[in-house]
Write an enzyme that holds these catalytic residues in place. Structure first.
Site, PDB file in Angstrom:
ATOM      1  N   GLU A  60      26.455 -45.273  13.650  1.00  0.00           N
ATOM      2  CA  GLU A  60      25.605 -44.126  13.317  1.00  0.00           C
ATOM      3  C   GLU A  60      25.208 -43.329  14.558  1.00  0.00           C
ATOM      4  OE1 GLU A  60      25.342 -46.958  11.660  1.00  0.00           O
ATOM      5  OE2 GLU A  60      25.476 -46.378   9.546  1.00  0.00           O
ATOM      6  N   HIS A 129      16.885 -51.601   3.506  1.00  0.00           N
ATOM      7  CA  HIS A 129      17.745 -50.625   2.830  1.00  0.00           C
ATOM      8  C   HIS A 129      16.958 -49.728   1.885  1.00  0.00           C
ATOM      9  CE1 HIS A 129      21.041 -52.868   4.441  1.00  0.00           C
ATOM     10  NE2 HIS A 129      21.954 -52.355   3.649  1.00  0.00           N
TER      11      HIS A 129
END
Lengths: 328, 345
Positions: A60, A129
């Site tokens: 990322e 998450h």
């Protein structure tokens, strides 16, 4: 009007903008050969080829920073985070570099990039998450933030985001990807300007402000409340930066009551900010204090019952409206 | 030393190195006089790296670097007046006084910034290189980093993606041996085998004496040609040394004065001057003239920065957004660009 899924609306927005502007490309994990981890980009590789629909390793920091650098260089990147929860490892790139480059460079280098992906809990994924990043990131000047709740808004806002010259954080919802709604056919081009709230339901008795998925909970609650004679006005700001506070204030002046729903955590939240701005602008028009409906102030649990209890839902919004309007 | 460079090219490099040296001396003085705020990281000692590498590039090859960025901007021929005004926080600065020492930018000279979070420029660098590849341009991006960045995740992720995507980029390691006060051997595994960093990503590695501007030039000329030929990205270890502290506020207790003075014997400017004189490529009077000019430019830059008007408070809300809203307003481009390129944008 035809009805399409939220994910299809996102795909149409990207596809049409990529067809319009060769500088636009889509990059992220599994966006190309896998056809999208959530099928948002299904078929786009076939249409645009690997140069413009680009798979990345699970990096990322690198690929979000790549988006910033490419935008500085003149391209128009769409950077997909499989989940906004995964963007946290790239914080330096997305909240240090993207939104501050124009300012630090004295106006020389803007960053016309879109960062988009799933935001919010609700799938029993545990705390790491299950991020809702709107409160955490909306305090950063230099970025814009959109959070569509319907397929119509998703398409119109994403097209605007891609054409915007500033970095846009585009917060989608995994739980809404299959949600269907009316969207004009591709030949009828439309864009939704940022900073323009949508009144999802007109009412007279209490204003409910909500963004993203909780809009649907607010509409459910409003349906129940209407049966009891309380007619709520449900307002969706659609973008948090810029925030259309004027539409919210005008509604509060009419109803005298406000409930703000926000799927992020309550401390220093978007809901707190909206409440504060309404207090600043319309204190005398309020007939009671403002009530916020946020996530409970705990990490998102895995246990389904606990998770559902922790999130905003229609019942909590219903109860908040009943509580705030008790003196009506 | 290579003799592939003619006297004019060598004198050009000497001029740039001297401009950097004299500018940095004035920057230090201005800092001590409290005309410069924040952090100020001087480039003295490392001049050959920026000048040698940038001289080996084409003027429109994009470069990006970390916070020790004065040298790169000046090597790219930014007018020292705009560089000094930036240190003074004036609107006439290269970044309108909004970036400071660590955030020099120069769009006209393809300098994509100084970036102050260690290693944070590496992902940006591969983004620029991606742009070159996407637009099918015949360009090379050089992304400078210090040895401290070797231990940041962003560096490794960027090396990996550059290799996987075959991006036209050179990672130029300015290895001055210290990440602030920590010697490379204390913080970096395989510090004595840095090509291993590139080997881990199946990337070409090269190295050069960063105190020898001709060696740096030759190394980057070779690597840039390979990148342009489609041979993929490269990692270059430029072994250099900074004479001054990490920043202006560094007492330098982590190294001995002997070590510094020993390194100063390798001075890149002296080395080039000696080469020019020994090989009868110019005489001392020409050297003196170049140095005098550099000193004058540095002094003039301080005068310009001092004389520049104070920034109006309305500048606070400009340049936050390209497409402004609410309290945000469109800003003017820096004076530096307006003077060069009137009517642009």
């Amino acid at each position: 009007m035809r009805e399409i899924q939220y994910r299809e609306a996102l795909r149409e927005a990207m596809t049409e903008e990529m067809a319009r502007d060769s500088r636009v490309f889509l990059m992220g994990e599994e966006v190309a050969e896998y056809n999208g981890a959530y099928k948002v980009s299904q078929g786009m590789l076939e249409r645009f080829g690997p140069k413009r629909v680009v798979d990345t390793p699970i990096s990322e920091t690198a690929f979000s920073g790549l988006g910033v650098g490419a935008a500085m260089y003149g391209l128009r990147p769409i950077i997909e985070f499989m989940s906004w929860s995964f963007c946290l490892v790239a914080a330096d790139q997305i909240i240090n570099n993207a939104p501050k480059m124009l300012y630090m460079s004295g106006g020389q280098f803007g960053v016309p990039a879109v960062f988009r992906g799933n935001n919010g809990a609700g799938g029993q994924l545990g705390s790491t998450h299950s991020w809702s990043v709107e409160s955490m990131f909306s305090s950063v000047p230099g970025l814009k933030m959109a959070i569509p709740a319907t397929p119509y808004d998703a398409k119109g806002l994403l097209r605007t985001a891609i054409r915007d010259d500033d970095p846009v954080f585009f917060l989608e919802s995994e739980r809404l990807l299959g949600f269907k709604g009316p969207v004009p056919p591709p030949e009828e081009e439309y864009l939704i300007p940022f900073g323009q709230a949508d009144i999802k339901l007109v009412g007279t008795d209490c204003t409910i402000v909500a963004m993203g998925r909780p809009i649907h909970f607010a509409l459910q609650a409003a349906l129940e409340l209407a049966k009891e004679g309380i007619h709520c006005e449900v307002i969706d700001p659609r973008t948090i930066r810029p925030l259309d506070i004027d539409t919210i204030v005008a509604s509060v002046r009419k109803t005298g009551y406000l409930v703000v729903v926000d799927q992020s955590w309550p401390f220093a939240s978007v809901a707190s900010e909206i409440a504060m701005q309404v207090y600043e602008q319309a204190l005398d028009d309020l007939d009671n204090k403002i009530i916020r409906v946020n996530n409970d102030d705990v990490p998102a649990p895995y246990n389904r019952t606990l998770e559902q209890e922790m999130l905003p839902n229609a019942k909590k919004i219903y109860e908040a409206v009943r509580a705030v309007t008790y003196n009506a | 030393m290579s003799d592939s460079l003619d006297a004019a090219a060598l004198l050009g490099m000497l001029r740039r190195m001297m401009v950097i040296r004299r500018f940095e001396e004035r920057a230090a003085q201005s800092y001590q006089q409290a005309n410069v705020g924040g952090f100020c990281h001087l480039y003295i000692g490392q001049e050959a790296v920026a000048v040698g590498s940038i001289s080996a590039l084409r003027p429109d090859d994009p470069i990006i670097t970390a916070y020790r960025d004065h040298g790169h901007a000046l090597a790219r021929d930014m007018d020292p007046r705009y560089a000094m005004a930036e240190l003074f926080g004036k609107l006439t600065g290269c970044s309108k006084g909004k970036g400071g020492s660590m955030h020099y930018f120069d769009r006209e000279h393809h300098m994509y910034g100084g970036h102050a979070i260690v290693g944070g420029q590496c992902p940006l660098g591969i983004g620029i290189a991606f742009g070159i590849q996407y637009l099918e341009e015949d360009k090379v991006c050089v992304c400078y980093l210090g040895d401290g960045a070797l231990n940041q995740g962003g560096f490794h992720e960027s090396m990996n993606m550059a290799a996987v995507m075959n991006l036209p980029i050179i990672f130029a390691l300015e290895n001055n041996q210290y990440s602030m006060g920590t010697h490379i051997a204390r913080g970096t595994a395989a510090a004595d085998n840095l090509p291993a960093k590139a080997a881990a990503y199946d990337m070409r590695a090269d190295a050069c004496d960063g105190m020898d501007v001709q060696a740096v030039y030759n190394c980057f000329a070779k690597q840039a040609a390979l990148v342009r030929a489609g041979e993929g990205p490269a990692f270059v270890d430029c072994q250099t040394y900074r004479y001054k502290g990490h920043s202006m506020s560094d007492p330098q207790k982590y190294r001995s004065k002997d070590e510094v003075s020993e390194q100063e014997q390798q001075d890149p400017i002296n080395k080039l001057v000696n080469h020019l004189i020994d090989n009868h490529l110019c005489d001392q009077s020409e050297i003196d003239k170049i140095d005098k000019h550099a000193k004058d430019q540095a002094l003039e830059s301080v005068k310009f920065a001092n004389d520049s008007p104070e920034t109006g408070l309305d500048e606070l809300f400009t340049d936050v957004y390209s497409q402004p809203y609410g309290p945000y307003k469109k800003g003017d481009l820096p004076l530096m660009l307006r003077e060069r390129d009137p009517g642009d944008r």
